[in-house]
Design a protein around this motif. Structure first.
Motif, PDB file in Angstrom:
ATOM      1  N   ASN A 206       0.806  -1.222   0.000  1.00 27.18           N
ATOM      2  CA  ASN A 206       0.000   0.000   0.000  1.00 27.18           C
ATOM      3  C   ASN A 206       0.841   1.274   0.000  1.00 27.18           C
ATOM      4  OD1 ASN A 206      -1.429   2.056   2.305  1.00 27.18           O
ATOM      5  ND2 ASN A 206      -2.661   1.538   0.507  1.00 27.18           N
ATOM      6  N   PHE A 207       2.001   1.225   0.633  1.00 27.83           N
ATOM      7  CA  PHE A 207       2.843   2.422   0.721  1.00 27.83           C
ATOM      8  C   PHE A 207       4.215   2.131   0.141  1.00 27.83           C
ATOM      9  CE2 PHE A 207       5.884   5.233   2.712  1.00 27.83           C
ATOM     10  CZ  PHE A 207       5.270   6.461   2.599  1.00 27.83           C
ATOM     11  N   PRO A 208       4.734   2.990  -0.731  1.00 27.25           N
ATOM     12  CA  PRO A 208       4.165   4.288  -1.110  1.00 27.25           C
ATOM     13  C   PRO A 208       3.294   4.278  -2.362  1.00 27.25           C
ATOM     14  CG  PRO A 208       6.395   4.126  -1.924  1.00 27.25           C
ATOM     15  CD  PRO A 208       6.125   2.830  -1.204  1.00 27.25           C
ATOM     16  N   ARG A 209       3.288   3.171  -3.136  1.00 31.61           N
ATOM     17  CA  ARG A 209       2.691   3.215  -4.467  1.00 31.61           C
ATOM     18  C   ARG A 209       1.172   3.103  -4.480  1.00 31.61           C
ATOM     19  NH1 ARG A 209       6.116   2.653  -8.717  1.00 31.61           N
ATOM     20  NH2 ARG A 209       4.331   3.504  -9.811  1.00 31.61           N
ATOM     21  N   GLY A 210       0.560   2.629  -3.425  1.00 33.65           N
ATOM     22  CA  GLY A 210      -0.894   2.522  -3.412  1.00 33.65           C
ATOM     23  C   GLY A 210      -1.413   1.508  -4.406  1.00 33.65           C
ATOM     24  N   LEU A 211      -0.782   0.324  -4.456  1.00 38.03           N
ATOM     25  CA  LEU A 211      -1.211  -0.708  -5.384  1.00 38.03           C
ATOM     26  C   LEU A 211      -2.532  -1.346  -4.970  1.00 38.03           C
ATOM     27  CD1 LEU A 211       2.238  -2.460  -5.975  1.00 38.03           C
ATOM     28  CD2 LEU A 211       1.113  -0.724  -7.400  1.00 38.03           C
ATOM     29  N   ILE A 212      -2.877  -1.198  -3.694  1.00 39.96           N
ATOM     30  CA  ILE A 212      -4.138  -1.695  -3.159  1.00 39.96           C
ATOM     31  C   ILE A 212      -4.511  -0.820  -1.975  1.00 39.96           C
ATOM     32  CG2 ILE A 212      -2.998  -3.358  -1.622  1.00 39.96           C
ATOM     33  CD1 ILE A 212      -5.360  -5.272  -2.174  1.00 39.96           C
ATOM     34  N   PHE A 213      -5.800  -0.671  -1.735  1.00 38.87           N
ATOM     35  CA  PHE A 213      -6.269   0.174  -0.638  1.00 38.87           C
ATOM     36  C   PHE A 213      -6.769  -0.671   0.529  1.00 38.87           C
ATOM     37  CE2 PHE A 213      -7.478   3.791  -3.762  1.00 38.87           C
ATOM     38  CZ  PHE A 213      -6.148   4.154  -3.854  1.00 38.87           C
ATOM     39  N   LEU A 214      -6.747  -0.065   1.694  1.00 35.72           N
ATOM     40  CA  LEU A 214      -7.231  -0.726   2.906  1.00 35.72           C
ATOM     41  C   LEU A 214      -8.726  -0.976   2.827  1.00 35.72           C
ATOM     42  CD1 LEU A 214      -6.310  -1.644   5.751  1.00 35.72           C
ATOM     43  CD2 LEU A 214      -6.775   0.680   6.548  1.00 35.72           C
ATOM     44  N   GLY A 215      -9.467  -0.018   2.307  1.00 32.12           N
ATOM     45  CA  GLY A 215     -10.915  -0.139   2.223  1.00 32.12           C
ATOM     46  C   GLY A 215     -11.583   0.165   3.549  1.00 32.12           C
ATOM     47  N   ASP A 216     -12.889   0.379   3.502  1.00 30.92           N
ATOM     48  CA  ASP A 216     -13.643   0.644   4.730  1.00 30.92           C
ATOM     49  C   ASP A 216     -13.549  -0.536   5.692  1.00 30.92           C
ATOM     50  OD1 ASP A 216     -14.307   2.919   3.389  1.00 30.92           O
ATOM     51  OD2 ASP A 216     -16.470   2.678   3.548  1.00 30.92           O
ATOM     52  N   GLY A 217     -13.632  -1.754   5.147  1.00 33.70           N
ATOM     53  CA  GLY A 217     -13.549  -2.934   5.995  1.00 33.70           C
ATOM     54  C   GLY A 217     -12.236  -2.998   6.753  1.00 33.70           C
ATOM     55  N   GLY A 218     -11.133  -2.742   6.072  1.00 38.20           N
ATOM     56  CA  GLY A 218      -9.829  -2.772   6.723  1.00 38.20           C
ATOM     57  C   GLY A 218      -9.659  -1.669   7.749  1.00 38.20           C
ATOM     58  N   ALA A 219     -10.136  -0.465   7.419  1.00 39.77           N
ATOM     59  CA  ALA A 219     -10.032   0.648   8.363  1.00 39.77           C
ATOM     60  C   ALA A 219     -10.851   0.370   9.616  1.00 39.77           C
ATOM     61  CB  ALA A 219     -10.506   1.938   7.694  1.00 39.77           C
ATOM     62  N   TYR A 220     -12.055  -0.147   9.436  1.00 46.15           N
ATOM     63  CA  TYR A 220     -12.879  -0.497  10.593  1.00 46.15           C
ATOM     64  C   TYR A 220     -12.213  -1.592  11.435  1.00 46.15           C
ATOM     65  CZ  TYR A 220     -16.885   2.053   8.604  1.00 46.15           C
ATOM     66  OH  TYR A 220     -17.722   3.020   8.108  1.00 46.15           O
ATOM     67  N   LEU A 221     -11.607  -2.566  10.780  1.00 48.32           N
ATOM     68  CA  LEU A 221     -10.953  -3.657  11.500  1.00 48.32           C
ATOM     69  C   LEU A 221      -9.824  -3.137  12.374  1.00 48.32           C
ATOM     70  CD1 LEU A 221     -10.465  -6.704  12.003  1.00 48.32           C
ATOM     71  CD2 LEU A 221      -8.975  -6.677   9.984  1.00 48.32           C
ATOM     72  N   ILE A 222      -8.967  -2.296  11.815  1.00 47.86           N
ATOM     73  CA  ILE A 222      -7.846  -1.759  12.581  1.00 47.86           C
ATOM     74  C   ILE A 222      -8.345  -0.888  13.722  1.00 47.86           C
ATOM     75  CG2 ILE A 222      -5.841  -0.235  12.480  1.00 47.86           C
ATOM     76  CD1 ILE A 222      -5.377  -1.211   9.630  1.00 47.86           C
ATOM     77  N   GLY A 223      -9.285   0.004  13.428  1.00 47.15           N
ATOM     78  CA  GLY A 223      -9.805   0.886  14.476  1.00 47.15           C
ATOM     79  C   GLY A 223     -10.475   0.118  15.593  1.00 47.15           C
ATOM     80  N   PHE A 224     -11.233  -0.917  15.238  1.00 49.83           N
ATOM     81  CA  PHE A 224     -11.908  -1.727  16.256  1.00 49.83           C
ATOM     82  C   PHE A 224     -10.899  -2.453  17.133  1.00 49.83           C
ATOM     83  CE2 PHE A 224     -13.540  -5.878  17.588  1.00 49.83           C
ATOM     84  CZ  PHE A 224     -14.636  -5.491  18.346  1.00 49.83           C
TER      85      PHE A 224
END
Length: 359
Positions: A206-224
């Motif tokens: 994902n960093f630095p080239r952004g070949l794939i995104f975390l997505g809402d699901g991934g962001a929610y998973l990490i935050g939770f």
């Protein structure tokens, strides 16, 4: 370490496979919205990286089952409780049709599961009157769910640039793991290290080239996961100040609260509507993209150059918290100072009075 290594490897290779064979799923998984004020990519990119992180965590829990059932049970329970929030975000990643309200409800469902099944409950914040009120189970339940669901959603808000939410999560998890280590809580240390490993397996792509995104699901998973682990650290180790959990998470928390206030009272718009004036967006638009602008498509594009600014900002809260983890009054002062510093930075950028040291 073996289980954490498995989490890293599985997350790494699954993410690689998602990228390699994106032609098979990009009709569903790719983010092709280039016009929203919160979008800064110019090509369709898969936004299902969170699935690799989830499966990496699952691998760590299953491998750990052989040697330590307690820590395995915690990480598997954490995954199970995260599923409502993760699935709410993941379905949005695929369909782009799940409303913010429904996704927020799924975050609360995960928080409720954590309260009842993982014993993640807030009973004290070291403020006398509030602590007395929190002795009532209903109030403790409400505050706990609000904090976990709020932080879960906050990570989705700050997930705007390559590596931003992931590295903020890694820094925060490292602090939780360090304080757990200082308090001989090996179970929490394992869960933190395993989660870091799984995130790093994705972050490489994902960093630095952004070949794939975390997505809402991934962001929610990490935050939770961070929200629950922050509370469990306090519950399991009474010597740790509740304000430690507040300070290590103050960047995403204050970003969310400030955004709600800004939208509702300054812009007179719904707090749920997206806009382009979050702090990370201002840093991108007025600082990062103008660093060597002739190489905007280089390996470190303006998108990638934005995230380190916020990594440092988050670290300004997390590192001192890891030092004074048992001193409530110091943590309270540092929390207030961070909020004031955030407002100063935001106000300076908005008014085009960017401090020289920031540039």
């Amino acid at each position: 370490m073996l289980a954490s290594f498995f989490a890293f490897l599985l997350s790494f290779f699954l993410t690689a496979l998602f990228i390699r064979y994106k032609n098979l799923h990009e009709g569903l998984s790719a983010d092709q919205d280039f016009d929203s004020p919160q979008k800064f990519h110019t090509t369709a990119v898969p936004r299902i990286g969170g699935l690799a992180i989830l499966l990496g965590l699952l691998a760590a829990g299953l491998v750990r089952l052989i040697s330590d059932s307690a820590s395995s049970a915690l990480i598997l329970g954490l995954i199970a409780c995260s599923l409502p929030a993760f699935l709410g975000g993941f379905v949005e990643d695929l369909t782009k049709r799940i409303s913010p309200t429904i996704r927020l409800v799924t975050c609360f469902l995960s928080a409720i599961c954590a309260y009842f099944f993982l014993s993640a409950s807030i009973h004290s914040i070291d403020i006398g009157v509030i602590d007395l009120a929190l002795q009532y189970p209903a109030l403790s339940f409400l505050l706990t769910c609000l904090m976990i669901a709020g932080l879960t959603n906050s990570y989705n808000i700050i997930d705007g640039f390559n590596g931003l939410a992931c590295m903020v999560g890694v820094i925060t998890l490292a602090a939780i793991g360090y304080v757990a280590f200082r308090n001989n809580d090996s179970t929490l240390v394992f869960v933190c290290v395993a989660t870091i490993g799984s995130i790093l397996g994705f972050l490489i792509w994902n960093f630095p080239r952004g070949l794939i995104f975390l997505g809402d699901g991934g962001a929610y998973l990490i935050g939770f996961c961070i929200g629950v682990l922050s509370i469990l650290l306090i519950v399991r180790n009474p010597g740790v100040s509740p304000w430690f959990a507040c300070l290590i998470n103050i960047y995403p928390i204050f970003e969310t609260l400030f955004s709600i206030w800004r939208k509702k009272f300054i812009k007179k718009m719904s707090p749920g509507m997206p806009d382009g004036t979050h702090l990370h967006m201002l840093i991108y638009g007025r600082i990062a993209r103008w660093i060597n602008p002739n190489q905007s498509e280089s390996f470190f594009s303006g998108n990638a150059r934005t995230s380190p600014f916020l990594w440092v900002l988050s670290s300004l809260a997390v590192f001192p918290a890891a030092i004074w983890w048992n001193s409530t009054w110091i943590l309270e002062i540092l929390t207030a100072l961070f909020c004031l510093f955030y407002i100063y930075i935001y106000r300076s950028i908005v008014r085009f009075k960017i401090p020289g040291w920031l540039k």
